[in-house]
Design a protein around this motif. Sequence first.
Motif, short mmCIF file in Angstrom:
data_model
loop_
_atom_site.label_atom_id
_atom_site.label_comp_id
_atom_site.label_asym_id
_atom_site.label_seq_id
_atom_site.Cartn_x
_atom_site.Cartn_y
_atom_site.Cartn_z
N ALA A 1 -3.83 14.24 10.81
CA ALA A 1 -4.60 13.24 10.07
C ALA A 1 -5.86 13.84 9.46
N ILE A 2 -6.44 14.82 10.13
CA ILE A 2 -7.65 15.46 9.60
C ILE A 2 -7.34 16.06 8.23
N GLU A 3 -6.28 16.82 8.14
CA GLU A 3 -5.92 17.47 6.87
C GLU A 3 -5.49 16.44 5.83
N ALA A 4 -4.84 15.37 6.26
CA ALA A 4 -4.43 14.33 5.31
C ALA A 4 -5.66 13.70 4.65
N VAL A 5 -6.69 13.42 5.43
CA VAL A 5 -7.92 12.84 4.87
C VAL A 5 -8.61 13.84 3.95
N ARG A 6 -8.70 15.09 4.40
CA ARG A 6 -9.34 16.13 3.57
C ARG A 6 -8.61 16.29 2.23
N GLN A 7 -7.29 16.32 2.27
CA GLN A 7 -6.52 16.49 1.04
C GLN A 7 -6.63 15.28 0.11
N ALA A 8 -6.70 14.10 0.68
CA ALA A 8 -6.80 12.88 -0.14
C ALA A 8 -8.16 12.77 -0.81
N PHE A 9 -9.18 13.37 -0.20
CA PHE A 9 -10.55 13.29 -0.73
C PHE A 9 -11.18 14.69 -0.73
N PRO A 10 -10.65 15.59 -1.58
CA PRO A 10 -11.14 16.97 -1.57
C PRO A 10 -12.56 17.13 -2.10
N ASP A 11 -13.07 16.15 -2.82
CA ASP A 11 -14.42 16.23 -3.36
C ASP A 11 -15.49 15.80 -2.36
N VAL A 12 -15.07 15.40 -1.16
CA VAL A 12 -16.00 14.94 -0.12
C VAL A 12 -16.27 16.10 0.83
N SER A 13 -17.51 16.24 1.22
CA SER A 13 -17.90 17.21 2.24
C SER A 13 -17.68 16.56 3.61
N SER B 1 -6.58 4.73 1.07
CA SER B 1 -7.48 5.34 0.08
C SER B 1 -8.40 4.33 -0.61
N PRO B 2 -7.97 3.12 -0.96
CA PRO B 2 -8.93 2.20 -1.60
C PRO B 2 -10.10 1.86 -0.68
N GLY B 3 -9.82 1.61 0.58
CA GLY B 3 -10.88 1.25 1.51
C GLY B 3 -11.85 2.40 1.74
N LEU B 4 -11.31 3.61 1.90
CA LEU B 4 -12.17 4.77 2.14
C LEU B 4 -12.96 5.13 0.89
N ARG B 5 -12.32 5.04 -0.27
CA ARG B 5 -13.02 5.34 -1.52
C ARG B 5 -14.21 4.40 -1.72
N GLN B 6 -14.00 3.12 -1.44
CA GLN B 6 -15.09 2.14 -1.59
C GLN B 6 -16.23 2.45 -0.64
N GLN B 7 -15.92 2.81 0.59
CA GLN B 7 -16.98 3.09 1.56
C GLN B 7 -17.72 4.38 1.20
N LEU C 1 0.83 -1.21 0.00
CA LEU C 1 0.00 0.00 0.00
C LEU C 1 0.86 1.26 0.00
N ARG C 2 1.91 1.25 0.82
CA ARG C 2 2.82 2.40 0.85
C ARG C 2 3.46 2.60 -0.52
N ALA C 3 3.89 1.52 -1.15
CA ALA C 3 4.56 1.60 -2.45
C ALA C 3 3.64 2.16 -3.53
N SER C 4 2.34 1.90 -3.41
CA SER C 4 1.39 2.39 -4.40
C SER C 4 0.77 3.73 -4.00
N SER C 5 1.31 4.36 -2.96
CA SER C 5 0.84 5.65 -2.46
C SER C 5 -0.63 5.62 -2.05
N ASP C 6 -1.08 4.49 -1.54
CA ASP C 6 -2.47 4.35 -1.12
C ASP C 6 -2.67 4.51 0.39
N VAL C 7 -1.63 4.97 1.09
CA VAL C 7 -1.76 5.25 2.52
C VAL C 7 -2.05 6.74 2.68
N VAL C 8 -3.24 7.04 3.19
CA VAL C 8 -3.63 8.43 3.43
C VAL C 8 -3.01 8.92 4.74
N TRP C 9 -3.08 8.06 5.76
CA TRP C 9 -2.52 8.41 7.07
C TRP C 9 -2.15 7.12 7.79
N GLU C 10 -1.05 7.19 8.50
CA GLU C 10 -0.69 6.05 9.35
C GLU C 10 -0.07 6.57 10.63
#
Length: 177
Positions: free
Chosen positions: A97-109, A76-82, A55-64
């Motif tokens: 972590a709050i900002e990391a999630v917001r930046q990874a999913f800017p289209d989400v309210s 990101s794959p798990g959160l995107r699916q949900q 996951l780290r290698a594919s840049s799919d870790v939003v926060w750890e």
Amino acid sequence: MHGVILYGPPASGKDTITAALHQLDDRYQQFQRLKVGPGRTDGYRMTTEAELTALRASSDVVWENQRYGSVYVVDSPGLRQQLDDAIPVVHLGQVEAIEAVRQAFPDVSWTVVALTCPRDVAEQRIVRRGTGDTWQRLRAWDETAPASTADITIDTSQTTADQAALLIDQAVRAAAP
């Protein structure tokens, strides 16, 4: 798309309020972070170090983050699916972590809810859990910074879980386009 971030220290009420939100509207579903390591498995998607490395290698870790001898990951794959199926409720304990999630999913309210309670209340809750790591959880409680960017702040020693769920649901609905 909507999401909720419940931010707060250990024993501030994240699990209890998530359950109340789900009871209010079953679209609210806890986002189960990935976990590598010992301890509680309920509420997590257990994974291996090898899978986390991929996951780290594919840049799919939003926060750890690391706590209690384990690694906890928002992927990101798990959160995107949900996000496609529900209103995820993401539990976080680090301001960054709050900002990391917001930046990874800017289209989400995102509705960010800061949960607080006095330290002695948290200690009583931790002791009742019986996890045997009270001092570690209290240290994490002490290290949790206030969330200045929260949309709502709720003192869970003064507000019931059902009242908190109603407040959060109202905020989510108010943010709807």
